[in-house]
Design a protein around this motif. Structure first.
Motif, PDB file in Angstrom:
ATOM      1  N   THR A  39       5.692   5.372  -4.503  1.00 54.51           N
ATOM      2  CA  THR A  39       4.296   5.000  -4.337  1.00 54.51           C
ATOM      3  C   THR A  39       3.835   5.084  -2.893  1.00 54.51           C
ATOM      4  O   THR A  39       2.661   5.271  -2.639  1.00 54.51           O
ATOM      5  CB  THR A  39       4.048   3.570  -4.863  1.00 54.51           C
ATOM      6  N   ALA A  40       4.753   4.941  -1.957  1.00 55.11           N
ATOM      7  CA  ALA A  40       4.354   4.990  -0.552  1.00 55.11           C
ATOM      8  C   ALA A  40       5.522   5.480   0.300  1.00 55.11           C
ATOM      9  O   ALA A  40       6.678   5.233  -0.012  1.00 55.11           O
ATOM     10  CB  ALA A  40       3.913   3.611  -0.079  1.00 55.11           C
ATOM     11  N   LEU A  41       5.178   6.145   1.382  1.00 51.15           N
ATOM     12  CA  LEU A  41       6.179   6.586   2.344  1.00 51.15           C
ATOM     13  C   LEU A  41       6.716   5.352   3.066  1.00 51.15           C
ATOM     14  O   LEU A  41       5.949   4.553   3.587  1.00 51.15           O
ATOM     15  CB  LEU A  41       5.534   7.548   3.351  1.00 51.15           C
ATOM     16  N   THR A  42       8.024   5.211   3.100  1.00 53.89           N
ATOM     17  CA  THR A  42       8.624   4.049   3.759  1.00 53.89           C
ATOM     18  C   THR A  42       8.857   4.333   5.236  1.00 53.89           C
ATOM     19  O   THR A  42       8.858   5.492   5.671  1.00 53.89           O
ATOM     20  CB  THR A  42       9.974   3.681   3.112  1.00 53.89           C
ATOM     21  N   SER A  43       9.092   3.276   5.981  1.00 55.00           N
ATOM     22  CA  SER A  43       9.389   3.414   7.395  1.00 55.00           C
ATOM     23  C   SER A  43      10.670   4.223   7.605  1.00 55.00           C
ATOM     24  O   SER A  43      10.736   5.066   8.503  1.00 55.00           O
ATOM     25  CB  SER A  43       9.530   2.024   8.030  1.00 55.00           C
ATOM     26  N   ASP A  44      11.681   3.998   6.777  1.00 56.14           N
ATOM     27  CA  ASP A  44      12.933   4.756   6.891  1.00 56.14           C
ATOM     28  C   ASP A  44      12.708   6.241   6.622  1.00 56.14           C
ATOM     29  O   ASP A  44      13.283   7.099   7.295  1.00 56.14           O
ATOM     30  CB  ASP A  44      13.993   4.213   5.923  1.00 56.14           C
TER      31      ASP A  44
END
Length: 171
Positions: A39-44
């Motif tokens: 659902t969303a691009l993560t920080s990692d």
């Protein structure tokens, strides 16, 4: 990890929403493409992407959900020092269908027309009449501030502030 060598060769990475988009672009000869598959691009994920290239092109669907995801991903990538551009496809097209119709040449043409993520945000706000009156202008500024804050590069942040001042008429 399959795209890492292509990303390094091309000195850019294309970020798409899902695996159909990724497979279709790859089949069209655009190999420097990845998809977060969530659902969303993560920080990692953003940190991993910028290890291979700081030149990121967001090639998401242009529907309301796609635009929301575009700007969330853009802000995350800005926090990691990326140069983020948004690719806009013709109305009614998504990366999967457009790559099937237009191939690599069509995709490359639109990559050449990509706008900085902040400029694209301003463009959409202008088209929506958000700068027409004081109340809406104030709300438009609230939409712009997350990207200004996310920009980890001080020069980029200053340019974003200058462009926001120009668009809103606020010093």
């Amino acid at each position: 990890h399959w795209a890492r060598n292509a990303i390094r060769r091309a000195e850019r990475v294309l970020l798409v929403e899902g695996y159909f988009d990724l497979v279709r672009l790859s089949a069209a000869g655009v190999e420097e493409v990845v998809a977060p598959l969530g659902t969303a691009l993560t920080s990692d994920q953003a940190a991993l992407i910028v290890r291979y290239s700081k030149n990121v092109f967001l090639l998401y669907d242009s529907d309301k959900a796609g635009l929301k995801a575009t700007f969330r991903a853009g802000d995350e990538l800005l926090r990691h020092g990326a140069s983020v551009r948004v690719v806009t496809l013709p109305s009614g097209e998504d990366p999967d269908t457009y790559a099937r119709k237009a191939g690599r040449e069509g995709i490359e043409r639109h990559l050449g027309e990509a706008l900085d993520v902040f400029e694209r945000k301003i463009q959409l706000l202008e088209r929506g009449g958000w700068f027409a009156d004081l109340h809406r202008r104030r709300r438009a500024i609230d939409h712009l501030l997350p990207s200004v804050r996310a920009a980890s590069d001080p020069v980029t942040r200053d340019m974003y502030l200058g462009r926001a001042a120009e668009a809103t008429g606020v010093d």
